[in-house]
Design a protein around this motif. Structure first.
Motif, mmCIF file in Angstrom:
data_model
loop_
_atom_site.group_PDB
_atom_site.id
_atom_site.type_symbol
_atom_site.label_atom_id
_atom_site.label_comp_id
_atom_site.label_asym_id
_atom_site.label_seq_id
_atom_site.Cartn_x
_atom_site.Cartn_y
_atom_site.Cartn_z
ATOM 1 N N ARG A 107 0.878 -1.808 0.222
ATOM 2 C CA ARG A 107 0.157 0.034 -0.054
ATOM 3 C C ARG A 107 0.597 1.172 -0.486
ATOM 4 N N ALA A 108 2.482 0.616 0.034
ATOM 5 C CA ALA A 108 2.952 1.910 -0.237
ATOM 6 C C ALA A 108 4.216 1.854 -0.811
ATOM 7 N N ASP A 109 4.927 2.920 -1.202
ATOM 8 C CA ASP A 109 6.407 2.970 -2.027
ATOM 9 C C ASP A 109 6.701 4.432 -1.265
ATOM 10 N N ILE A 110 8.407 4.348 -2.076
ATOM 11 C CA ILE A 110 9.303 5.179 -1.084
ATOM 12 C C ILE A 110 9.717 6.254 -2.771
ATOM 13 N N PHE A 111 9.454 7.626 -3.011
ATOM 14 C CA PHE A 111 10.133 7.958 -4.474
ATOM 15 C C PHE A 111 11.280 8.790 -3.297
ATOM 16 N N GLU A 112 12.800 7.912 -4.282
ATOM 17 C CA GLU A 112 13.782 8.826 -3.627
ATOM 18 C C GLU A 112 13.883 9.951 -5.013
ATOM 19 N N GLY A 113 14.170 11.590 -3.728
ATOM 20 C CA GLY A 113 14.098 12.427 -4.675
ATOM 21 C C GLY A 113 13.441 13.209 -3.612
ATOM 22 N N SER A 114 13.850 14.663 -3.960
ATOM 23 C CA SER A 114 13.304 15.830 -3.190
ATOM 24 C C SER A 114 11.777 16.037 -3.536
ATOM 25 N N TRP A 115 11.378 16.599 -2.802
ATOM 26 C CA TRP A 115 9.412 17.618 -2.652
ATOM 27 C C TRP A 115 9.440 18.413 -3.974
#
Length: 278
Positions: A159-167
């Motif tokens: 149900r979740a993932d991680i975006f590797e980068g800046s907002w």
């Protein structure tokens, strides 16, 4: 062994010396805290003595006990904890509480956590909103890896993932019904005055909020005002003296329903606002 450990920790200025000695001995011996009472008169195995004394040396040097134990509890959940990300702290639980009040429990929603670190805020939201989907945004790749490990450990990877980068590079602003963030908010000049457990062991990019501690808030609020979904909520953790400044930034950017709450210590800790519908 407990007496020896407590004495060393007390001499090092650790306020909860005896309690921490119990935690460390129980952990290194593979016991529960209650077992220490039951086996209090038993001889301690040699290998456990060595492990305990090694752990004591780390704590005497003011390494956070959460790093030594390898886990910490936050909002009733156990998180892996090490130097890759900010240690989850009880003060942040009130920020989760305010976010949960602003998303329904009975329908699907999208949530995002900017600067997710260990993933503790995101995981707490998803655990308490079973229909929610989420994304953590994290520019520090080491912290992002820890967040991914914690989501997997808690059974939330579906149900979740991680975006590797800046907002600034994240493209999901318009999808989230709620965005939560505990951004770096310590003024640069105050870093040297922090406790050694924080100053020397938490990632600097999770602490340093620029000259006035507000750099990240300005960035996030500007991006949110331009790209967030109308009617969505923005929930911040703040420093104890930042309520008025952050609230003013939100007001100037056109947000409504601006309010705040205190943590259990009585300090201002959460500020939230809604981007109004046109």
């Amino acid at each position: 062994m407990l007496a020896e450990g407590a004495a060393q920790l007390q001499a090092a200025g650790i306020e909860t010396a005896r309690l921490e000695a119990r935690w460390l001995l129980a952990h290194m011996a593979g016991l529960q805290m209650s077992d220490l009472i039951m086996h209090g008169r038993d001889a301690v195995p040699t290998e456990d003595c060595k492990a305990f004394r090694a752990a004591l040396a780390r704590r005497v040097a003011h390494e956070p006990i959460q790093h030594i134990l390898g886990t910490t509890e936050f909002y009733g959940l156990e998180f892996l904890c090490d130097a890759r990300a900010l240690i989850p702290r009880p003060d942040s639980e009130c920020v989760v509480e305010e976010a949960l009040r602003r998303i329904p429990a009975d329908r699907p929603v999208q949530v995002a956590d900017l600067g997710t670190g260990s993933g503790c805020l995101l995981a707490a939201l998803l655990t308490n909103r079973p229909q929610a989907q989420g994304r953590g945004v994290e520019a520090n790749l080491a912290a992002a890896s820890l967040a991914q490990e914690n989501l997997a450990k808690l059974g939330l990877s579906d149900r979740a993932d991680i975006f590797e980068g800046s907002w600034a590079n994240w493209q999901g602003w318009g999808e989230a019904d709620l965005i939560i963030s505990n951004p770096p908010y310590i003024a640069s000049a105050e870093i040297d005055s922090l406790m050694p457990e924080v100053r020397a062991h938490d990632p600097m990019d999770a602490l340093d909020g620029g000259p006035d501690g507000l750099v990240a808030y300005r960035q996030i609020i500007s991006l949110a005002a331009a790209h967030m979904k109308r009617g969505a909520w923005l929930v911040f953790e703040i420093g104890h003296d930042q309520r008025e400044a952050v609230s003013t930034l939100l007001q100037e950017a056109g947000f409504a329903e601006i309010d705040s709450s205190k943590d259990l210590g009585g300090n201002d800790r959460a500020v939230w606002a809604q981007l109004p519908n046109l």
